[in-house]
Design a protein around this motif. Structure first.
Motif, mmCIF file in Angstrom:
data_model
loop_
_atom_site.group_PDB
_atom_site.id
_atom_site.type_symbol
_atom_site.label_atom_id
_atom_site.label_comp_id
_atom_site.label_asym_id
_atom_site.label_seq_id
_atom_site.Cartn_x
_atom_site.Cartn_y
_atom_site.Cartn_z
ATOM 1 N N TRP A 250 0.839 -1.214 0.000
ATOM 2 C CA TRP A 250 0.000 0.000 0.000
ATOM 3 C C TRP A 250 0.867 1.255 0.000
ATOM 4 O O TRP A 250 0.626 2.196 -0.760
ATOM 5 N N SER B 181 -3.022 -3.829 -7.019
ATOM 6 C CA SER B 181 -3.522 -5.183 -7.147
ATOM 7 C C SER B 181 -2.507 -6.144 -6.534
ATOM 8 O O SER B 181 -1.316 -6.000 -6.765
ATOM 9 N N TYR C 248 -7.512 -2.170 -2.078
ATOM 10 C CA TYR C 248 -6.909 -2.481 -3.371
ATOM 11 C C TYR C 248 -8.003 -2.732 -4.405
ATOM 12 O O TYR C 248 -9.100 -3.160 -4.064
ATOM 13 N N CYS D 66 -7.401 -7.895 -4.570
ATOM 14 C CA CYS D 66 -6.505 -8.496 -3.582
ATOM 15 C C CYS D 66 -7.032 -9.897 -3.296
ATOM 16 O O CYS D 66 -8.171 -10.058 -2.857
#
Length: 101
Positions: A26, A32, A70, A73
């Motif tokens: 992150w 992704s 996301y 994920c």
């Protein structure tokens, strides 16, 4: 140096490592992810739709919350023998002193 404090079991290490990886991705603008773990129990606990009975529910909740940030994920169980890269990276980091478990 990154340090993971207060580790109580292999499952605890695994879920803290998954959260740590999600946070790193992150912070580096990944959108992704496909998360692999050799801990079937960790993956099962993360994928539960209802609250986990695991004593580390708060960490699992953080994993779930962050994974929703996301675009994609996914979490996958991968046997240790097929998870060679992750194990080698973990060993290298421990040898270099970057991660203390």
């Amino acid at each position: 140096m990154t340090k993971i404090d207060r580790v109580y079991s292999p499952l605890h290490v695994e879920i803290k490592a998954i959260l740590f990886g999600l946070e790193i991705a992150w912070n580096n603008s990944f959108i992704s992810l496909s998360v692999e773990s050799d801990s079937l129990v960790a993956i099962q606990e993360i994928e539960k739709h209802l609250g986990s009975l695991c004593e580390w529910e708060s960490i699992l909740s953080d994993i779930k919350d962050l994974s929703f940030q996301y675009e994609r994920c996914s979490f996958h169980f991968d046997r240790s023998s097929a998870n060679v890269f992750a194990h080698n990276m973990a060993k290298l980091r421990c040898k270099l002193g970057e991660i203390q478990v």
